[in-house]
Motif scaffolding. Structure first.
Motif, PDB file in Angstrom:
ATOM      1  N   ALA A 182       0.823  -1.221   0.000  1.00 40.86           N
ATOM      2  CA  ALA A 182       0.000   0.000   0.000  1.00 40.86           C
ATOM      3  C   ALA A 182       0.857   1.271   0.000  1.00 40.86           C
ATOM      4  O   ALA A 182       0.506   2.262  -0.632  1.00 40.86           O
ATOM      5  N   LYS A 183       1.989   1.228   0.703  1.00 45.26           N
ATOM      6  CA  LYS A 183       2.817   2.443   0.755  1.00 45.26           C
ATOM      7  C   LYS A 183       3.398   2.775  -0.617  1.00 45.26           C
ATOM      8  O   LYS A 183       3.371   3.923  -1.063  1.00 45.26           O
ATOM      9  N   GLY A 184       3.905   1.757  -1.286  1.00 44.05           N
ATOM     10  CA  GLY A 184       4.473   1.983  -2.618  1.00 44.05           C
ATOM     11  C   GLY A 184       3.424   2.481  -3.602  1.00 44.05           C
ATOM     12  O   GLY A 184       3.688   3.363  -4.423  1.00 44.05           O
ATOM     13  N   ARG A 185       2.222   1.911  -3.504  1.00 39.18           N
ATOM     14  CA  ARG A 185       1.141   2.341  -4.382  1.00 39.18           C
ATOM     15  C   ARG A 185       0.780   3.806  -4.120  1.00 39.18           C
ATOM     16  O   ARG A 185       0.577   4.593  -5.045  1.00 39.18           O
ATOM     17  N   TYR A 186       0.735   4.154  -2.842  1.00 39.62           N
ATOM     18  CA  TYR A 186       0.400   5.533  -2.459  1.00 39.62           C
ATOM     19  C   TYR A 186       1.438   6.507  -3.023  1.00 39.62           C
ATOM     20  O   TYR A 186       1.098   7.532  -3.619  1.00 39.62           O
ATOM     21  N   ILE A 187       2.712   6.175  -2.854  1.00 39.54           N
ATOM     22  CA  ILE A 187       3.772   7.064  -3.338  1.00 39.54           C
ATOM     23  C   ILE A 187       3.674   7.230  -4.859  1.00 39.54           C
ATOM     24  O   ILE A 187       3.757   8.339  -5.392  1.00 39.54           O
ATOM     25  N   ALA A 188       3.448   6.113  -5.565  1.00 39.45           N
ATOM     26  CA  ALA A 188       3.303   6.188  -7.022  1.00 39.45           C
ATOM     27  C   ALA A 188       2.079   7.018  -7.407  1.00 39.45           C
ATOM     28  O   ALA A 188       2.114   7.802  -8.361  1.00 39.45           O
ATOM     29  N   ALA A 189       0.998   6.872  -6.626  1.00 40.40           N
ATOM     30  CA  ALA A 189      -0.261   7.549  -6.959  1.00 40.40           C
ATOM     31  C   ALA A 189      -0.175   9.060  -6.791  1.00 40.40           C
ATOM     32  O   ALA A 189      -0.871   9.800  -7.486  1.00 40.40           O
ATOM     33  N   VAL A 190       0.672   9.525  -5.852  1.00 35.58           N
ATOM     34  CA  VAL A 190       0.755  10.973  -5.635  1.00 35.58           C
ATOM     35  C   VAL A 190       1.986  11.593  -6.317  1.00 35.58           C
ATOM     36  O   VAL A 190       2.101  12.809  -6.355  1.00 35.58           O
ATOM     37  N   THR A 191       2.905  10.774  -6.832  1.00 37.04           N
ATOM     38  CA  THR A 191       4.066  11.354  -7.523  1.00 37.04           C
ATOM     39  C   THR A 191       4.063  10.954  -9.011  1.00 37.04           C
ATOM     40  O   THR A 191       3.734  11.758  -9.862  1.00 37.04           O
ATOM     41  N   CYS A 192       4.384   9.697  -9.309  1.00 31.25           N
ATOM     42  CA  CYS A 192       4.515   9.241 -10.702  1.00 31.25           C
ATOM     43  C   CYS A 192       3.250   9.523 -11.532  1.00 31.25           C
ATOM     44  O   CYS A 192       3.336   9.877 -12.713  1.00 31.25           O
ATOM     45  N   ALA A 193       2.071   9.360 -10.905  1.00 25.51           N
ATOM     46  CA  ALA A 193       0.809   9.487 -11.644  1.00 25.51           C
ATOM     47  C   ALA A 193       0.612  10.882 -12.227  1.00 25.51           C
ATOM     48  O   ALA A 193      -0.124  11.048 -13.195  1.00 25.51           O
ATOM     49  N   GLU A 194       1.299  11.864 -11.660  1.00 24.18           N
ATOM     50  CA  GLU A 194       1.168  13.228 -12.178  1.00 24.18           C
ATOM     51  C   GLU A 194       1.479  13.265 -13.678  1.00 24.18           C
ATOM     52  O   GLU A 194       0.854  13.992 -14.437  1.00 24.18           O
ATOM     53  N   CYS A 195       2.458  12.474 -14.104  1.00 22.90           N
ATOM     54  CA  CYS A 195       2.843  12.447 -15.526  1.00 22.90           C
ATOM     55  C   CYS A 195       2.537  11.109 -16.201  1.00 22.90           C
ATOM     56  O   CYS A 195       2.252  11.075 -17.389  1.00 22.90           O
ATOM     57  N   HIS A 196       2.604  10.010 -15.440  1.00 21.63           N
ATOM     58  CA  HIS A 196       2.454   8.683 -16.060  1.00 21.63           C
ATOM     59  C   HIS A 196       1.006   8.211 -16.111  1.00 21.63           C
ATOM     60  O   HIS A 196       0.754   7.043 -16.394  1.00 21.63           O
ATOM     61  N   GLY A 197       0.046   9.100 -15.808  1.00 21.49           N
ATOM     62  CA  GLY A 197      -1.365   8.768 -15.957  1.00 21.49           C
ATOM     63  C   GLY A 197      -2.044   8.444 -14.648  1.00 21.49           C
ATOM     64  O   GLY A 197      -1.407   7.975 -13.698  1.00 21.49           O
ATOM     65  N   ALA A 198      -3.369   8.691 -14.605  1.00 19.85           N
ATOM     66  CA  ALA A 198      -4.164   8.532 -13.379  1.00 19.85           C
ATOM     67  C   ALA A 198      -3.934   7.163 -12.744  1.00 19.85           C
ATOM     68  O   ALA A 198      -3.683   7.034 -11.559  1.00 19.85           O
ATOM     69  N   ALA A 199      -4.010   6.107 -13.569  1.00 17.70           N
ATOM     70  CA  ALA A 199      -3.848   4.738 -13.067  1.00 17.70           C
ATOM     71  C   ALA A 199      -2.470   4.193 -13.454  1.00 17.70           C
ATOM     72  O   ALA A 199      -2.251   2.991 -13.432  1.00 17.70           O
ATOM     73  N   LEU A 200      -1.546   5.092 -13.835  1.00 18.29           N
ATOM     74  CA  LEU A 200      -0.182   4.758 -14.262  1.00 18.29           C
ATOM     75  C   LEU A 200      -0.167   4.095 -15.642  1.00 18.29           C
ATOM     76  O   LEU A 200       0.833   3.486 -16.024  1.00 18.29           O
ATOM     77  N   GLY A 201      -1.257   4.238 -16.380  1.00 19.27           N
ATOM     78  CA  GLY A 201      -1.349   3.602 -17.696  1.00 19.27           C
ATOM     79  C   GLY A 201      -0.769   4.447 -18.820  1.00 19.27           C
ATOM     80  O   GLY A 201      -0.957   4.130 -19.992  1.00 19.27           O
ATOM     81  N   GLY A 202      -0.062   5.506 -18.494  1.00 18.53           N
ATOM     82  CA  GLY A 202       0.567   6.346 -19.518  1.00 18.53           C
ATOM     83  C   GLY A 202      -0.059   7.724 -19.579  1.00 18.53           C
ATOM     84  O   GLY A 202      -1.276   7.859 -19.482  1.00 18.53           O
ATOM     85  N   GLY A 203       0.780   8.752 -19.700  1.00 19.69           N
ATOM     86  CA  GLY A 203       0.285  10.124 -19.784  1.00 19.69           C
ATOM     87  C   GLY A 203       0.558  10.685 -21.167  1.00 19.69           C
ATOM     88  O   GLY A 203       0.966   9.953 -22.079  1.00 19.69           O
ATOM     89  N   THR A 204       0.357  11.985 -21.330  1.00 20.66           N
ATOM     90  CA  THR A 204       0.539  12.614 -22.631  1.00 20.66           C
ATOM     91  C   THR A 204       1.954  12.393 -23.157  1.00 20.66           C
ATOM     92  O   THR A 204       2.150  12.071 -24.323  1.00 20.66           O
ATOM     93  N   ALA A 205       2.938  12.559 -22.276  1.00 16.29           N
ATOM     94  CA  ALA A 205       4.324  12.459 -22.730  1.00 16.29           C
ATOM     95  C   ALA A 205       5.081  11.327 -22.054  1.00 16.29           C
ATOM     96  O   ALA A 205       6.199  11.017 -22.437  1.00 16.29           O
ATOM     97  N   ALA A 206       4.478  10.709 -21.046  1.00 19.18           N
ATOM     98  CA  ALA A 206       5.194   9.695 -20.267  1.00 19.18           C
ATOM     99  C   ALA A 206       4.628   8.302 -20.550  1.00 19.18           C
ATOM    100  O   ALA A 206       3.426   8.132 -20.660  1.00 19.18           O
ATOM    101  N   PRO A 207       5.522   7.312 -20.674  1.00 20.40           N
ATOM    102  CA  PRO A 207       5.072   5.953 -21.040  1.00 20.40           C
ATOM    103  C   PRO A 207       4.293   5.284 -19.913  1.00 20.40           C
ATOM    104  O   PRO A 207       4.396   5.687 -18.767  1.00 20.40           O
TER     105      PRO A 207
END
Ligand code: HEC
Ligand code: HEC
Length: 271
Positions: A182-207
């Motif tokens: 849960a901790k790792g998911r939380y960190i990814a959800a509030v940091t990586c998701a900003e660019c890598h997509g809401a569910a981490l499925g990819g953003g505009t510029a990030a894979p």
């Protein structure tokens, strides 16, 4: 009797296939927190300001200014928080951060409310406690202006304006991998998701992140530490994310993040 056995076998296979204990599922994201959430709130909030990139945009001293690397990008000014925060109550500040709406202005342009809305209450309180310690200094800056440049950034999805993204991010969460992750998911959800997509499925510029896990833990750890590939070349903006934001993660947070990301290799996360 025959049917009974067939059913038991089928259930057993389904459980083995998903790898994670079913009773571990469905952990509300905001039950997790960054390390140190139960310690000194101001110190905790100060570190969050770095991890979450507040001081990437608002400046190391939080006095704001132009944060564009582009010399023609002077239209992008981040507010001087040392002067602005005292005009906002705690509730207003929290609503501003979580919803991306300013209580006394038309709209906020650049604030990543889409991911900040996911902060746990403890982390949010600490962040606000830290912002309250900033002593007024420096000058105020012009607000970002409507124009071709900001419209173009909006079109690319780089800018956040209005509640649409916030709503989408509330509805699409990174895959849940149970209490242990849960901790790792939380960190990814509030940091990586900003660019890598809401569910981490990819953003505009990030894979998408599932492709990221396929690279293996060592290579992934290197991107998080340095933002570079094994041959030393830079992964675009990841170089800055690693140096400015991720360097402030604790060793434990970094490991928790890697543990979680490595479970996403087989996931086709939909956005
Ligand atoms: C991507 C850049 C960026 C990041 C990251 C960012 N901000 Fe901002 N922020 C801005 C800009 C630009 C404005 C002024 C925008 C506007 O008013 O439309 C702003 C406005 C604000 C305001 C409103 C100030 C006022 O004038 O009343 C607050 C408060 C604020 N930010 C706090 C934060 C905090 C806390 C964080 C970290 C959790 C953060 N920001 C992260 C760019 C950013
Ligand atoms: C500010 C936006 C931003 C944030 C935040 C961000 N990334 Fe990235 N990331 C990118 C972009 C853009 C790329 C593509 C860069 C390139 O390779 O040219 C990228 C690339 C990557 C790569 C390399 C992908 C590949 O194809 O090998 C990895 C790994 C990665 N990011 C992981 C993460 C993780 C994990 C987090 C959160 C801890 C994160 N990123 C946060 C924007 C971001």
């Amino acid at each position: 009797m025959k049917n009974g056995i067939a059913i038991i076998v089928a259930v057993g296979l389904a459980a083995a296939g998903c790898n994670y204990a079913l009773e571990d599922r469905a952990i509300p994201l905001a039950q997790a927190s960054f390390d140190g959430a139960s310690g000194n709130p101001v110190r905790h909030g100060e570190r969050l300001g770095t991890v979450l990139g507040c001081n990437s945009c608002h400046g190391a001293d939080y006095q704001g200014g132009s944060y564009s690397d582009d010399p023609d990008g002077g239209f992008i000014f981040a507010s001087n928080l040392t002067r602005r925060v005292s005009a906002l109550g705690d509730r207003e500040l929290e609503a501003l951060l979580r919803e991306g709406v300013h209580p006394r202005r038309d709209a906020l342009w650049y604030m990543p409310a889409r991911t900040l809305q996911r902060l746990s209450d403890r982390d949010m309180k600490a962040l606000i406690a830290f912002l309250r310690t900033l002593r007024p200094a420096g000058r105020d800056w012009p607000l970002p202006a409507d124009g071709p440049a900001t419209e173009a950034l909006l079109g690319y999805g780089i800018l956040d304006k209005g509640p649409a993204q916030v709503k989408r991010y509330a509805e699409h969460m990174p895959p849940d991998r149970g209490a242990a992750l849960a901790k790792g998911r939380y960190i990814a959800a509030v940091t990586c998701a900003e660019c890598h997509g809401a569910a981490l499925g990819g953003g505009t510029a990030a894979p998408p992140i599932d492709r990221i896990a396929e690279k293996g833990r060592e290579q992934l750890a290197m991107v998080l530490r340095t933002g570079t590939r094994p041959d030393g070349s830079a992964h675009g903006v990841m170089r800055y994310v690693a140096a400015r934001n991720l360097s402030a993660l604790t060793e434990r947070e970094n490991e928790a993040l890697l543990d979680y990301l490595m479970t996403l290799g087989d996931a086709r996360v939909s956005e």
